[in-house]
Write a protein that holds these residues in place. Structure first.
Motif, PDB file in Angstrom:
ATOM      1  N   UNK A  85      14.174  10.687 -66.063  1.00  0.00           N
ATOM      2  CA  UNK A  85      15.468  10.891 -66.717  1.00  0.00           C
ATOM      3  C   UNK A  85      16.482  11.490 -65.753  1.00  0.00           C
ATOM      4  N   UNK A  86      16.045  12.443 -64.957  1.00  0.00           N
ATOM      5  CA  UNK A  86      16.927  13.051 -63.969  1.00  0.00           C
ATOM      6  C   UNK A  86      17.404  12.010 -62.964  1.00  0.00           C
ATOM      7  N   UNK A  87      16.492  11.163 -62.533  1.00  0.00           N
ATOM      8  CA  UNK A  87      16.831  10.098 -61.582  1.00  0.00           C
ATOM      9  C   UNK A  87      17.845   9.139 -62.194  1.00  0.00           C
ATOM     10  N   UNK A  88      17.630   8.757 -63.452  1.00  0.00           N
ATOM     11  CA  UNK A  88      18.560   7.852 -64.141  1.00  0.00           C
ATOM     12  C   UNK A  88      19.944   8.472 -64.240  1.00  0.00           C
ATOM     13  N   UNK A  89      20.002   9.750 -64.596  1.00  0.00           N
ATOM     14  CA  UNK A  89      21.296  10.435 -64.706  1.00  0.00           C
ATOM     15  C   UNK A  89      22.018  10.487 -63.368  1.00  0.00           C
ATOM     16  N   UNK A  90      21.274  10.731 -62.287  1.00  0.00           N
ATOM     17  CA  UNK A  90      21.886  10.763 -60.954  1.00  0.00           C
ATOM     18  C   UNK A  90      22.443   9.399 -60.570  1.00  0.00           C
ATOM     19  N   UNK A  91      21.763   8.341 -60.985  1.00  0.00           N
ATOM     20  CA  UNK A  91      22.203   6.986 -60.657  1.00  0.00           C
ATOM     21  C   UNK A  91      23.472   6.605 -61.411  1.00  0.00           C
ATOM     22  N   UNK A  92      23.701   7.219 -62.565  1.00  0.00           N
ATOM     23  CA  UNK A  92      24.837   6.854 -63.394  1.00  0.00           C
ATOM     24  C   UNK A  92      26.096   7.641 -63.068  1.00  0.00           C
ATOM     25  N   UNK A  93      25.971   8.692 -62.275  1.00  0.00           N
ATOM     26  CA  UNK A  93      27.136   9.499 -61.936  1.00  0.00           C
ATOM     27  C   UNK A  93      28.085   8.705 -61.050  1.00  0.00           C
ATOM     28  N   UNK A  94      29.357   8.808 -61.352  1.00  0.00           N
ATOM     29  CA  UNK A  94      30.362   8.162 -60.523  1.00  0.00           C
ATOM     30  C   UNK A  94      31.264   9.239 -59.946  1.00  0.00           C
ATOM     31  N   UNK A  95      31.780   8.977 -58.795  1.00  0.00           N
ATOM     32  CA  UNK A  95      32.637   9.923 -58.109  1.00  0.00           C
ATOM     33  C   UNK A  95      33.972   9.253 -57.886  1.00  0.00           C
TER      34      UNK A  95
END
Length: 94
Positions: free
Chosen positions: A45-55
């Motif tokens: 879940x942590x990995x998925x959340x990191x992948x979805x972050x946009x900057x």
């Protein structure tokens, strides 16, 4: 016949192929207790959340980057000592 891609590090030692890693992880999951399954779930879940972050940058930040790039390309860029960098960073935080 399935082809496997193996990667090698600088010492030419074999690093597990992706398919081998998946199989190994699946073996761990198949024999895991609840504690390990919860840890794996949290990690995924942590990995998925990191992948979805946009900057995103503001227009002002893009303009500043463009100006600094143009200055650099013209060899007009300014150099800073390490002490100046630290002072500028402290000022930015305040």
């Amino acid at each position: 016949m399935e082809q496997k891609l193996y990667l090698y590090d600088k010492r030419k030692t074999t690093i597990m192929a992706t398919t081998d890693l998946r199989d190994t992880v699946k073996d761990y999951i198949d024999t895991a207790d609840v504690r390990l399954l919860k840890m794996i779930k949290a990690l995924a879940e942590s990995y998925q959340n990191d992948q979805q972050e946009t900057f995103t940058l503001s227009e002002e930040q893009y303009d500043m980057i463009d100006k600094r790039r143009a200055s650099h390309l013209k060899n007009e860029s300014q150099s800073f000592t390490w002490e100046q960098v630290k002072q500028n960073a402290r000022k930015a935080i305040e």
